[in-house]
Motif scaffolding. Structure first.
Motif, PDB file in Angstrom:
ATOM      1  N   GLU A 104       0.835  -1.208   0.000  1.00 55.37           N
ATOM      2  CA  GLU A 104       0.000   0.000   0.000  1.00 55.37           C
ATOM      3  C   GLU A 104       0.867   1.254   0.000  1.00 55.37           C
ATOM      4  O   GLU A 104       0.568   2.226  -0.693  1.00 55.37           O
ATOM      5  CB  GLU A 104      -0.930   0.004   1.218  1.00 55.37           C
ATOM      6  CG  GLU A 104      -2.014  -1.047   1.173  1.00 55.37           C
ATOM      7  CD  GLU A 104      -3.090  -0.777   0.136  1.00 55.37           C
ATOM      8  OE1 GLU A 104      -3.411   0.400  -0.115  1.00 55.37           O
ATOM      9  OE2 GLU A 104      -3.602  -1.753  -0.432  1.00 55.37           O
ATOM     10  N   SER A 105       1.948   1.236   0.763  1.00 51.47           N
ATOM     11  CA  SER A 105       2.781   2.440   0.912  1.00 51.47           C
ATOM     12  C   SER A 105       3.490   2.841  -0.375  1.00 51.47           C
ATOM     13  O   SER A 105       3.859   4.007  -0.528  1.00 51.47           O
ATOM     14  CB  SER A 105       3.793   2.262   2.051  1.00 51.47           C
ATOM     15  OG  SER A 105       4.818   1.367   1.660  1.00 51.47           O
ATOM     16  N   GLY A 107       2.071   2.335  -3.424  1.00 55.07           N
ATOM     17  CA  GLY A 107       1.057   2.477  -4.464  1.00 55.07           C
ATOM     18  C   GLY A 107       0.944   1.264  -5.373  1.00 55.07           C
ATOM     19  O   GLY A 107       0.510   1.367  -6.523  1.00 55.07           O
ATOM     20  N   TYR A 108       1.331   0.104  -4.852  1.00 57.44           N
ATOM     21  CA  TYR A 108       1.359  -1.128  -5.633  1.00 57.44           C
ATOM     22  C   TYR A 108       0.018  -1.407  -6.316  1.00 57.44           C
ATOM     23  O   TYR A 108      -0.040  -1.629  -7.524  1.00 57.44           O
ATOM     24  CB  TYR A 108       1.747  -2.295  -4.715  1.00 57.44           C
ATOM     25  CG  TYR A 108       1.841  -3.630  -5.395  1.00 57.44           C
ATOM     26  CD1 TYR A 108       3.004  -3.989  -6.075  1.00 57.44           C
ATOM     27  CD2 TYR A 108       0.795  -4.547  -5.365  1.00 57.44           C
ATOM     28  CE1 TYR A 108       3.112  -5.224  -6.699  1.00 57.44           C
ATOM     29  CE2 TYR A 108       0.896  -5.777  -5.983  1.00 57.44           C
ATOM     30  CZ  TYR A 108       2.053  -6.113  -6.651  1.00 57.44           C
ATOM     31  OH  TYR A 108       2.167  -7.327  -7.273  1.00 57.44           O
ATOM     32  N   TRP A 109      -1.056  -1.391  -5.540  1.00 62.03           N
ATOM     33  CA  TRP A 109      -2.360  -1.742  -6.101  1.00 62.03           C
ATOM     34  C   TRP A 109      -2.850  -0.690  -7.077  1.00 62.03           C
ATOM     35  O   TRP A 109      -3.588  -1.010  -8.005  1.00 62.03           O
ATOM     36  CB  TRP A 109      -3.367  -2.031  -4.987  1.00 62.03           C
ATOM     37  CG  TRP A 109      -2.975  -3.296  -4.295  1.00 62.03           C
ATOM     38  CD1 TRP A 109      -2.463  -3.417  -3.036  1.00 62.03           C
ATOM     39  CD2 TRP A 109      -2.982  -4.607  -4.853  1.00 62.03           C
ATOM     40  NE1 TRP A 109      -2.159  -4.741  -2.780  1.00 62.03           N
ATOM     41  CE2 TRP A 109      -2.470  -5.495  -3.874  1.00 62.03           C
ATOM     42  CE3 TRP A 109      -3.370  -5.132  -6.080  1.00 62.03           C
ATOM     43  CZ2 TRP A 109      -2.343  -6.858  -4.093  1.00 62.03           C
ATOM     44  CZ3 TRP A 109      -3.236  -6.493  -6.297  1.00 62.03           C
ATOM     45  CH2 TRP A 109      -2.733  -7.349  -5.309  1.00 62.03           C
ATOM     46  N   ASP A 110      -2.439   0.549  -6.893  1.00 65.34           N
ATOM     47  CA  ASP A 110      -2.805   1.586  -7.869  1.00 65.34           C
ATOM     48  C   ASP A 110      -2.229   1.240  -9.239  1.00 65.34           C
ATOM     49  O   ASP A 110      -2.899   1.372 -10.264  1.00 65.34           O
ATOM     50  CB  ASP A 110      -2.304   2.964  -7.429  1.00 65.34           C
ATOM     51  CG  ASP A 110      -2.986   3.452  -6.162  1.00 65.34           C
ATOM     52  OD1 ASP A 110      -4.133   3.030  -5.896  1.00 65.34           O
ATOM     53  OD2 ASP A 110      -2.372   4.257  -5.441  1.00 65.34           O
ATOM     54  N   VAL A 111      -0.962   0.795  -9.250  1.00 67.86           N
ATOM     55  CA  VAL A 111      -0.312   0.421 -10.507  1.00 67.86           C
ATOM     56  C   VAL A 111      -0.988  -0.815 -11.110  1.00 67.86           C
ATOM     57  O   VAL A 111      -1.300  -0.846 -12.298  1.00 67.86           O
ATOM     58  CB  VAL A 111       1.201   0.168 -10.292  1.00 67.86           C
ATOM     59  CG1 VAL A 111       1.857  -0.386 -11.544  1.00 67.86           C
ATOM     60  CG2 VAL A 111       1.903   1.434  -9.831  1.00 67.86           C
ATOM     61  N   GLU A 113      -4.022  -2.087 -10.561  1.00 64.38           N
ATOM     62  CA  GLU A 113      -5.432  -1.922 -10.920  1.00 64.38           C
ATOM     63  C   GLU A 113      -5.672  -0.895 -12.016  1.00 64.38           C
ATOM     64  O   GLU A 113      -6.728  -0.905 -12.641  1.00 64.38           O
ATOM     65  CB  GLU A 113      -6.234  -1.573  -9.668  1.00 64.38           C
ATOM     66  CG  GLU A 113      -6.286  -2.747  -8.693  1.00 64.38           C
ATOM     67  CD  GLU A 113      -6.847  -2.391  -7.330  1.00 64.38           C
ATOM     68  OE1 GLU A 113      -7.211  -1.216  -7.105  1.00 64.38           O
ATOM     69  OE2 GLU A 113      -6.916  -3.301  -6.487  1.00 64.38           O
ATOM     70  N   SER A 114      -4.694  -0.039 -12.294  1.00 63.43           N
ATOM     71  CA  SER A 114      -4.904   0.976 -13.336  1.00 63.43           C
ATOM     72  C   SER A 114      -5.064   0.341 -14.712  1.00 63.43           C
ATOM     73  O   SER A 114      -5.776   0.864 -15.563  1.00 63.43           O
ATOM     74  CB  SER A 114      -3.754   1.981 -13.365  1.00 63.43           C
ATOM     75  OG  SER A 114      -2.604   1.405 -13.984  1.00 63.43           O
ATOM     76  N   ASP A 116      -2.950   0.338 -16.987  1.00 65.47           N
ATOM     77  CA  ASP A 116      -2.286   1.171 -17.985  1.00 65.47           C
ATOM     78  C   ASP A 116      -0.943   0.625 -18.460  1.00 65.47           C
ATOM     79  O   ASP A 116      -0.452   1.029 -19.499  1.00 65.47           O
ATOM     80  CB  ASP A 116      -2.036   2.577 -17.414  1.00 65.47           C
ATOM     81  CG  ASP A 116      -3.323   3.312 -17.103  1.00 65.47           C
ATOM     82  OD1 ASP A 116      -4.356   2.994 -17.721  1.00 65.47           O
ATOM     83  OD2 ASP A 116      -3.292   4.192 -16.234  1.00 65.47           O
ATOM     84  N   SER A 130       0.620 -10.094  -2.870  1.00 68.69           N
ATOM     85  CA  SER A 130       0.884  -9.231  -4.028  1.00 68.69           C
ATOM     86  C   SER A 130       0.388  -9.856  -5.334  1.00 68.69           C
ATOM     87  O   SER A 130       0.296  -9.174  -6.345  1.00 68.69           O
ATOM     88  CB  SER A 130       2.382  -8.928  -4.147  1.00 68.69           C
ATOM     89  OG  SER A 130       3.099 -10.088  -4.533  1.00 68.69           O
TER      90      SER A 130
END
Length: 172
Positions: A104-105, A107-111, A113-114, A116, A130
């Motif tokens: 979380e710290s 931004g793993y899931w942001d990458v 789930e995006s 992109d 993970s």
């Protein structure tokens, strides 16, 4: 030091789809290029292997196949490297992380789930949480001369893995 043990059954992967003996760094980069030809934005590539097994070398080949001008380096200390390519490549190293909160710290899931980027994650199996439950996994093992590569894929990514295998087998 991280325990390099990887058990495919922990990730519901079964038997590898392919196994290759890679003679040198050039053949490791060629396998990376074959994966680069097959992977698409949103795809996950989990990389497993001991220190020095060739994980970053493989990502160098993948990146060079999509963006030859981009310099690829190990994200061991930066944790996340983003490379401009088409599609972009996110190169993440979990070696120094310990748990889900660490994911979380950074931004793993942001990458993930995006959707992109092609997401290449070294040491993903060190934090089992993970694993996004879909993707391709490559294990690299040093040999006295070169290395062995084993490739797995979930059902949803079997076609991606097959394209990579075909690209690698038909390289010139």
């Amino acid at each position: 030091m991280r325990d390099p043990d990887f058990h495919p059954s922990d990730f519901e992967l079964g038997q590898p789809l392919a196994e290759f003996e890679l003679d040198d760094e050039q053949s490791t980069r060629a396998l990376g290029a074959a994966l680069g030809a097959a992977l698409r934005a949103g795809d996950f590539l989990g990389l497993v292997g001991t220190l020095g097994a060739g994980k970053t070398t493989l990502v160098q080949g993948l990146t060079a196949s999509l963006a030859p001008q981009v310099v690829t380096t190990s994200p061991t200390y930066t944790l996340v490297n983003l490379y401009p390519a088409n599609p972009p490549i996110a190169h993440i190293d979990l070696y120094r992380l310990e748990n889900f909160d660490d994911l979380e710290s950074i931004g793993y899931w942001d990458v993930i789930e995006s959707g992109d980027a092609i997401v290449c994650v070294e040491w993903f199996s060190a934090i089992p949480d993970s694993w996004p439950e879909e993707g391709v996994v490559l294990m690299l093992e040093p040999l006295p001369s070169g290395r062995r590569a084993r490739l797995w894929a979930t059902d949803s990514h079997r076609d991606v893995a097959q394209r990579a295998i075909e690209h690698f087998q038909h390289r010139s």
